[in-house]
Design a protein around this motif. Structure first.
Motif, PDB file in Angstrom:
ATOM      1  N   UNK A 197      35.745  54.438  48.719  1.00 26.16           N
ATOM      2  CA  UNK A 197      34.642  54.832  49.600  1.00 26.16           C
ATOM      3  C   UNK A 197      33.658  53.676  49.759  1.00 26.16           C
ATOM      4  N   UNK A 198      33.336  53.052  48.634  1.00 28.80           N
ATOM      5  CA  UNK A 198      32.390  51.938  48.710  1.00 28.80           C
ATOM      6  C   UNK A 198      32.927  50.850  49.633  1.00 28.80           C
ATOM      7  N   UNK A 199      34.222  50.545  49.454  1.00 30.30           N
ATOM      8  CA  UNK A 199      34.817  49.497  50.285  1.00 30.30           C
ATOM      9  C   UNK A 199      34.777  49.879  51.765  1.00 30.30           C
ATOM     10  N   UNK A 200      35.097  51.148  52.044  1.00 34.08           N
ATOM     11  CA  UNK A 200      35.055  51.614  53.427  1.00 34.08           C
ATOM     12  C   UNK A 200      33.678  51.420  54.034  1.00 34.08           C
ATOM     13  N   UNK A 201      32.689  51.887  53.293  1.00 31.11           N
ATOM     14  CA  UNK A 201      31.331  51.802  53.822  1.00 31.11           C
ATOM     15  C   UNK A 201      30.934  50.352  54.059  1.00 31.11           C
ATOM     16  N   UNK A 202      31.282  49.511  53.099  1.00 29.92           N
ATOM     17  CA  UNK A 202      30.915  48.105  53.264  1.00 29.92           C
ATOM     18  C   UNK A 202      31.678  47.462  54.418  1.00 29.92           C
ATOM     19  N   UNK A 203      32.950  47.794  54.525  1.00 32.86           N
ATOM     20  CA  UNK A 203      33.736  47.287  55.647  1.00 32.86           C
ATOM     21  C   UNK A 203      33.119  47.718  56.951  1.00 32.86           C
ATOM     22  N   UNK A 204      32.810  48.981  57.031  1.00 30.48           N
ATOM     23  CA  UNK A 204      32.246  49.552  58.236  1.00 30.48           C
ATOM     24  C   UNK A 204      30.932  48.868  58.597  1.00 30.48           C
ATOM     25  N   UNK A 205      30.088  48.671  57.574  1.00 31.33           N
ATOM     26  CA  UNK A 205      28.828  47.990  57.838  1.00 31.33           C
ATOM     27  C   UNK A 205      29.079  46.594  58.362  1.00 31.33           C
ATOM     28  N   UNK A 206      30.059  45.929  57.773  1.00 30.16           N
ATOM     29  CA  UNK A 206      30.352  44.569  58.236  1.00 30.16           C
ATOM     30  C   UNK A 206      30.791  44.580  59.685  1.00 30.16           C
ATOM     31  N   UNK A 207      31.642  45.549  60.035  1.00 29.12           N
ATOM     32  CA  UNK A 207      32.109  45.631  61.413  1.00 29.12           C
ATOM     33  C   UNK A 207      30.929  45.909  62.338  1.00 29.12           C
ATOM     34  N   UNK A 208      30.103  46.884  61.945  1.00 31.10           N
ATOM     35  CA  UNK A 208      28.946  47.239  62.752  1.00 31.10           C
ATOM     36  C   UNK A 208      28.059  46.042  62.989  1.00 31.10           C
ATOM     37  N   UNK A 209      27.918  45.213  61.992  1.00 33.46           N
ATOM     38  CA  UNK A 209      27.030  44.075  62.124  1.00 33.46           C
ATOM     39  C   UNK A 209      27.751  42.882  62.726  1.00 33.46           C
ATOM     40  N   UNK A 210      28.999  43.084  63.103  1.00 26.01           N
ATOM     41  CA  UNK A 210      29.739  41.990  63.720  1.00 26.01           C
ATOM     42  C   UNK A 210      30.093  40.903  62.746  1.00 26.01           C
ATOM     43  N   UNK A 211      30.141  41.231  61.461  1.00 23.53           N
ATOM     44  CA  UNK A 211      30.442  40.209  60.463  1.00 23.53           C
ATOM     45  C   UNK A 211      31.904  40.113  60.123  1.00 23.53           C
TER      46      UNK A 211
END
Lengths: 232, 469, 121
Positions: B277-291
């Protein structure tokens, strides 16, 4: 700001007609142009676009010489109403001695009236003019159209507010001279109080008005209009 | 000059006084004057308010005047006369005459702009009709009366009322030109002022935008920092949870009973789940931020698909679901981020297993297929795009419950669960498909879904065939 | 059999790593700070250093840089064991001389595999 040149014995007063687009500011000047004595007024200069929208401003000079040899020039300007021309409006308002706010009587344009008023307050401020001090009258134009704010409402508003209110159908020339008379008197009173014009020009309010409006069918006796300072 | 002014007035474009020269286009104006002088055969001069001469038209009396001026006596008197004329001011409607000692006459009329004099016209010299034969002045010995007389005869002789008419006409013409010039001057002034004002406004708006931008960039940076920190903070304690559970399971703290082993498996499983879950959330945040950065290499999708399936075999076995590979052809390698695509397939196959019946099947197919072009993603107008495109299509089909038609588009939304259950039920965050779609789209691809209630679902990943550039 | 130095301010994790590696037959020394690591290096040679990054005082990057500067530590491989997985951290890690990044949380198997591959390779 009224320009008084004591050496050359001349004084220039600036009146600006302000209001939302198409409310009838140019029409007011056109009507005045027809009615005023050609000997005391100049050409009506209209700087507009090909579809008759005021681009920069309209200008009509009115001038006469007092018996004491003072040249009095009253310059009537209109500011463009379209939203995009705000910087022009600000420039036109520079040094205004009196303002006529021409409002559209149609109910559907209340919002436009209000926005224009707010813009005017802002532009006056930027130009260092206090909206509470400057001679200001309101004209509700287009009284001939349907769906307008009723007379009763106008009368109520006029009573409550401090600005003198006039009604007009500028396209027929009705109410135009009354409004002009109103603003000229108010401006005279204010400037007289501030600069002692009566003394300097050796001319009283009624005579001043008579020089300009002459036989425009208005009573020339001084109305019971208080000067700006007293109305607050 | 005493003036009562305010600071604003000095800069006010509209209050500025213009001089005669500024209001006229002097070149074309002189042309007009020449044609006038030519027409009436009488010269004239035009002065501005500060007595500068702007126009000097010679007329028929010029030769006579020149002869007079050539005489020393004449010169003195002439000069004096010129001086007088210069100072003469006429009032509106009341022209002023000046009679020259030579017998010629001038008419001076004001030029009015906005009710006041902005200059004057000195019309003449002309020979007044009634004094045509008056005696010539005595100007000394060298002065030849007969020459003078002849020259004077050349000067235009004219009646006063005609002169007045001509001058009035001339003045009116000039005043119209002044008005036009004034209008033009004001217009161009206003134009410049307005443009200046608009430009200033734009400048300050730009500055405000730039400030906003800097602030947003800073916020972004803080968010990034925050993410890294959160990631760290969440994963550090998990290390102990998973690590110690593992140690216990391996018997490092002594033998475990079956029950203890079972409990430990649960703890480890949950620890893993938490990590997921943590990885998903972090991945998602990275995608959202265009990182998100893709690490593209030439990869074969069949291998990737097999690897994903292998990972899920244990889970599939537990859920009594069969995973089948339906491959019939070779497919070319394409440029892609193998890890990310693998992640995509693990998500899809994992879902297919999760949302399936007991004894259900999951079919994975990798092939080259033809689909309507992904032109929209290429920013091309339909006219230029190829009508159909060859793509690598990886489809995952399950025999599960299916997804109702009205929910079909929403399943890719972040945190969305079809049955509204909490994400705990199926062990997800609801982010899987959102991340999956972002990853596929980052490759220039597209993800499709087809489903029917109780008919199962087919998710298809479409990837453009891109080779090494 | 290798001599391994483990550096981490979290004593639970320290104990975890120590137990796992000792079971594999390696000789393990543990310290809880960057300063402790530098002192340990001076004392003896190591075949491998497992380094946490986020520590109070000197952080892992600094320790790695300093170790690599010392004559003794120059050729000692460094494994960063950390929950920081952002690209900036990784870049700095490799610039400061690290060989591998092992992500927390890890399983015992993962740890052993990475250590063995470095020791052998």
């Amino acid at each position: 700001m009224v320009q008084i040149n004591l050496e050359q014995r001349e004084i220039t007063i600036k009146i600006v007609y302000y209001g939302p687009a198409l409310s009838g500011k140019t029409t007011n000047l056109q009507a005045a142009h027809k009615i005023l004595d050609p000997n005391i007024r100049g050409r009506l200069m209209v700087l507009d676009t090909s579809d008759d929208r005021t681009l920069f401003f309209d200008l009509m000079p009115v001038y006469f010489k007092t018996s004491s040899g003072f040249t009095v020039k009253v310059k009537l300007f209109t500011a463009p109403g379209q939203v995009m021309h705000n910087s022009t409006r600000r420039i036109v308002l520079q040094g205004a001695d009196g303002v006529v706010f021409v409002a559209d009587s149609q109910k559907s344009l209340s919002q436009a009236n209000n926005e224009s008023w707010r813009g005017m307050a802002s532009n006056l401020k930027v130009n260092g003019i206090d909206i509470n001090e400057v001679p200001l009258v309101i004209q509700f134009n287009k009284r001939d159209l349907p769906e307008i704010r009723p007379d009763s409402e106008i009368a109520e508003v006029a009573d409550k507010g401090k600005e003198p209110v006039f009604k007009a159908v500028a396209i027929r020339g009705e109410g135009v001279m009354e409004t002009l008379d109103g603003i000229l008197r108010l401006t005279w009173k204010t400037m007289n109080a501030r600069f002692g014009l009566e003394e300097k020009l050796q001319i009283q309010e009624d005579a001043f008005i008579k020089h300009i409006l002459k036989d425009s069918g208005l009573p020339t006796a001084s109305r019971n209009l208080q000067s700006r300072g007293d109305l607050r | 000059m005493s003036r009562v002014t305010s600071p604003a007035e000095d800069t006010s474009v509209l209050q500025r006084r213009f001089s005669l020269g500024e209001l006229l286009d002097l070149d074309s104006f002189r042309d007009v004057c020449e044609s006038f002088a030519d027409l009436f055969q009488i010269g004239f001069k035009i002065f501005d308010a500060s007595r500068e001469m702007l126009v000097d038209m010679k007329g028929s009396g010029n030769e006579f005047c020149a002869y007079i001026f050539s005489q020393p006596q004449g010169k003195i008197q002439c000069t004096r006369g010129v001086g007088i004329i210069r100072e003469l001011e006429a009032a509106v409607g009341q022209p002023v005459y000046h009679d020259c000692f030579s017998g010629l006459r001038y008419l001076i009329a004001p030029l009015i702009h906005e009710g006041e004099s902005i200059g004057k016209i000195v019309f003449g010299p002309y020979l007044p009709a009634e004094s045509a034969d008056s005696p010539l002045p005595a100007l000394g010995e060298k002065f030849k009366a007969d020459i003078a007389s002849r020259l004077r005869g050349k000067a235009r002789r004219v009646q006063e009322d005609v002169v007045r008419k001509v001058v009035r006409h001339l003045v009116q013409t000039i005043e119209v030109m002044l008005y036009v010039g004034y209008k033009n001057a004001l217009t161009s002034r206003m134009h410049v002022e307005s443009v200046s004002a608009s430009y200033s406004e734009l400048q300050s708006k730009n500055r405000a935008l730039q400030d906003s931008y800097e602030r947003l960039k800073e916020l972004d940076r803080l968010k990034s920092n925050f993410l890294a920190t959160v990631s760290h903070e969440l994963r550090t304690p998990l290390t102990s949870v998973i690590g110690y559970s593992e140690m216990l399971l391996e018997g490092l703290a002594g033998p475990m009973s079956d029950e203890q082993t079972e409990y430990l498996h649960t703890i480890m499983e949950k620890g893993d789940q938490l990590l997921g879950i943590i990885t998903s959330i972090l991945d998602f945040s990275k995608i959202e931020m265009g990182n998100l950065r893709l690490n593209r290499t030439m990869v074969n999708m069949i291998e990737i698909a097999r690897s994903a399936v292998t990972t899920l075999m244990p889970i599939a076995r537990k859920a009594n679901v069969k995973i089948e590979f339906a491959n019939v052809q070779d497919i070319p390698s394409i440029l892609a981020d193998g890890d990310k695509i693998r992640q995509v397939l693990v998500n899809l196959v994992g879902n297919a297993v999760k949302f399936n019946h007991q004894d259900g099947t999951v079919t994975v197919k990798v092939e080259v297929c033809s689909r309507p072009s992904l032109a929209a993603q290429e920013n091309l107008p339909a006219a230029l795009a190829r009508p159909e495109q060859e793509l690598v299509c990886i489809s995952v089909t399950d025999s599960g419950l299916g997804i109702p038609a009205d929910k079909l588009e929403r399943i890719f939304d972040s945190f969305y669960q079809v049955d509204g259950s909490s994400t705990r039920e199926h062990g997800g965050t609801g982010l899987g498909l959102a991340i999956t779609r972002s990853l596929v789209e980052a490759h220039g691809g597209k993800i499709d879904v087809q489903s029917g209630i109780d008919q199962g679902s087919t998710f298809t990943v479409l990837l453009p065939i891109v080779g090494e550039s | 059999m290798a001599r391994i130095l483990i550096v981490d301010d979290d004593t639970d994790i320290l104990m975890l790593e120590e137990k796992v590696l000792t079971r594999e037959g390696h000789e393990v020394q543990t310290v809880t700070s960057g300063e402790g690591a530098l002192a340990a290096i001076k004392g003896r040679e190591f075949d491998l250093i497992l380094l946490d990054i986020m520590m109070p005082g000197i952080d892992g990057f600094e320790v790695s840089r300093l170790v690599k500067n010392e004559a003794q530590g120059k050729s000692t491989p460094v494994i960063f064991v950390t929950a920081r997985d952002d690209s900036d951290s990784m870049r700095e890690g490799f610039r400061s001389g690290g060989t591998v990044f092992l992500s927390k949380p890890f399983t015992a198997n993962q740890l052993v595999r990475v250590v063995n591959s470095i020791i052998r390779g």
